[in-house]
Design an enzyme around this catalytic site. Structure first.
Site, short mmCIF file in Angstrom:
data_model
loop_
_atom_site.label_atom_id
_atom_site.label_comp_id
_atom_site.label_asym_id
_atom_site.label_seq_id
_atom_site.Cartn_x
_atom_site.Cartn_y
_atom_site.Cartn_z
N ASN A 155 20.58 -11.92 32.79
CA ASN A 155 20.31 -12.71 31.58
C ASN A 155 21.59 -13.12 30.84
O ASN A 155 21.60 -14.13 30.14
CB ASN A 155 19.40 -11.90 30.65
CG ASN A 155 19.35 -12.47 29.25
OD1 ASN A 155 18.65 -13.44 28.99
ND2 ASN A 155 20.13 -11.89 28.33
N TYR A 202 28.32 -25.29 32.11
CA TYR A 202 27.08 -24.50 31.91
C TYR A 202 26.02 -24.95 32.92
O TYR A 202 25.43 -24.13 33.63
CB TYR A 202 26.60 -24.71 30.48
CG TYR A 202 25.35 -23.93 30.11
CD1 TYR A 202 25.42 -22.56 29.86
CD2 TYR A 202 24.12 -24.56 29.99
CE1 TYR A 202 24.27 -21.84 29.50
CE2 TYR A 202 22.98 -23.86 29.63
CZ TYR A 202 23.06 -22.51 29.38
OH TYR A 202 21.93 -21.80 29.03
N LYS A 220 24.35 -22.84 36.08
CA LYS A 220 22.91 -22.55 36.20
C LYS A 220 22.34 -23.17 37.49
O LYS A 220 21.44 -22.60 38.10
CB LYS A 220 22.17 -23.07 34.97
CG LYS A 220 22.56 -22.36 33.67
CD LYS A 220 22.26 -20.87 33.69
CE LYS A 220 22.41 -20.22 32.33
NZ LYS A 220 22.10 -18.79 32.32
P1 NAD Z 1 22.45 -15.22 23.24
O1 NAD Z 1 23.79 -15.79 23.03
O2 NAD Z 1 21.69 -14.69 22.08
O3 NAD Z 1 22.47 -14.08 24.35
C1 NAD Z 1 23.37 -14.07 25.42
C2 NAD Z 1 23.74 -12.64 25.68
O4 NAD Z 1 24.65 -12.58 26.77
C3 NAD Z 1 24.46 -12.03 24.46
O5 NAD Z 1 23.97 -10.75 24.20
C4 NAD Z 1 25.91 -11.99 24.92
O6 NAD Z 1 26.66 -10.96 24.32
C5 NAD Z 1 25.70 -11.72 26.41
N1 NAD Z 1 26.91 -12.00 27.16
C6 NAD Z 1 27.66 -13.13 27.16
N2 NAD Z 1 28.73 -12.96 27.94
C7 NAD Z 1 28.65 -11.70 28.46
C8 NAD Z 1 29.45 -10.96 29.34
N3 NAD Z 1 30.57 -11.46 29.86
N4 NAD Z 1 29.07 -9.69 29.66
C9 NAD Z 1 27.93 -9.16 29.14
N5 NAD Z 1 27.12 -9.83 28.31
C10 NAD Z 1 27.49 -11.09 27.96
O7 NAD Z 1 21.61 -16.37 23.94
P2 NAD Z 1 20.18 -16.40 24.63
O8 NAD Z 1 19.63 -17.71 24.26
O9 NAD Z 1 19.40 -15.17 24.37
O10 NAD Z 1 20.60 -16.48 26.17
C11 NAD Z 1 20.11 -15.60 27.16
C12 NAD Z 1 20.08 -16.35 28.49
O11 NAD Z 1 19.11 -17.40 28.39
C13 NAD Z 1 21.40 -17.01 28.84
O12 NAD Z 1 21.66 -16.86 30.22
C14 NAD Z 1 21.17 -18.47 28.50
O13 NAD Z 1 21.96 -19.32 29.27
C15 NAD Z 1 19.70 -18.61 28.82
N6 NAD Z 1 19.04 -19.74 28.16
C16 NAD Z 1 18.92 -19.82 26.80
C17 NAD Z 1 18.29 -20.91 26.25
C18 NAD Z 1 18.10 -21.09 24.77
O14 NAD Z 1 17.65 -22.17 24.34
N7 NAD Z 1 18.40 -20.11 23.95
C19 NAD Z 1 17.78 -21.92 27.06
C20 NAD Z 1 17.94 -21.81 28.43
C21 NAD Z 1 18.55 -20.71 28.96
#
Ligand code: NAD
Length: 248
Positions: free
Chosen positions: A89, A154, A158
């Protein structure tokens, strides 16, 4: 349903990862909440889980660093045993025009979103194969499917994750392992807090979504839970959007 399953959620201290960790713990999994810097947030997620009667432990590791991944798994295996369920994630999105990306920013995004997920998967697949059971869910993004500008590394990371799911499903499904992708659309988290704080931008996003609302992390967690269940044992190499119809 997931009783006794050792489950690692990378980047599980907030957002979508935290919601998944809480949901899987509710279903009986022993959840290991990985964080990079957010120790307090990871401890808060673990406290939420344990106060509800679940099992959870925080663990620090930067998944963009393969040596850190190895250290994390050494520690997990020593304390808890092999990981049965991996949720890749952790993710990072930094927006700018393609012509502006410095090399280190490109590398950080690819190393976190794609290389990190690959090396976490590599680490668990061998033991899953020996056990004859395992589940991996990769959290991708609608940007793997459709370009929107200003985030090309990004989207590339993905899209790579999508093919990683398919490669791993092709190679390992015969050993009782399933590997799938969940593709969230617009989900309100810290990842997009900055851009969504502009009401005009938020309105434009909502108008693109057929359901006409922005999802919550709790909207993503149930499909992950289903993909881990025995009912989902014949689903592998699949990609499932959770996007209010955004990709229609
Ligand atoms: P977020 O920024 O709240 O969470 C991302 C998490 O990843 C954070 O806890 C961050 O500390 C952790 N992280 C980042 N780099 C890291 C590393 N090098 N080592 C360990 N942890 C690390 O964002 P989110 O929206 O909860 O994102 C979670 C996943 O969902 C991501 O992969 C994101 O790409 C994907 N996503 C999010 C959305 C959205 O709209 N929020 C949409 C599509 C996909």
């Amino acid at each position: 349903m997931l009783n006794g399953k050792i489950t690692l959620v990378t980047g599980g201290s907030r957002g979508i990862g935290a919601a998944i960790a809480i949901e899987l713990a509710r279903c009986g999994a022993s959840v290991i909440v990985n964080y990079r810097q957010g120790q307090t947030a990871a401890e808060d997620v673990c406290r939420t889980i344990t106060e509800a009667g679940g099992i959870a432990f925080p663990i620090q590791a930067d998944v963009s660093q393969v040596a850190d991944i190895e250290r994390m798994f050494d520690s997990i295996e020593k304390t808890h045993g092999n990981v049965d369920i991996l949720i890749n994630n952790a993710g990072l999105e930094i927006r700018m025009p393609s012509t502006d990306y410095p090399e280190d920013v490109f590398d950080r995004m690819l190393d976190t979103n794609l290389k990190g997920a690959f090396f976490c998967s590599k680490r668990v697949l061998k033991a899953m194969k020996e056990k004859g059971w395992g589940r991996i869910v990769n959290i991708s993004s609608v940007h793997e499917l459709r370009p929107t500008g200003n985030r090309s590394p990004y989207s590339i990371s993905k899209a790579g994750m999508e093919m990683m799911t398919r490669e791993h499903a092709f190679e390992f499904s015969r050993f009782g392992i399933t590997v799938n992708t969940v593709i969230p659309g617009a989900i309100r988290t810290d990842l997009n807090k900055g851009v969504l704080s502009d009401p005009a931008y938020e309105k434009r996003v909502v108008e693109l979504i057929p359901a006409r609302w922005i999802g919550k992390p709790e909207d993503v967690a149930p499909i992950v839970r289903f993909l881990l269940s025995e009912e989902a044992r014949y689903i592998t190499g699949a990609s499932i959007t959770v996007d209010g119809g955004l990709m229609l």
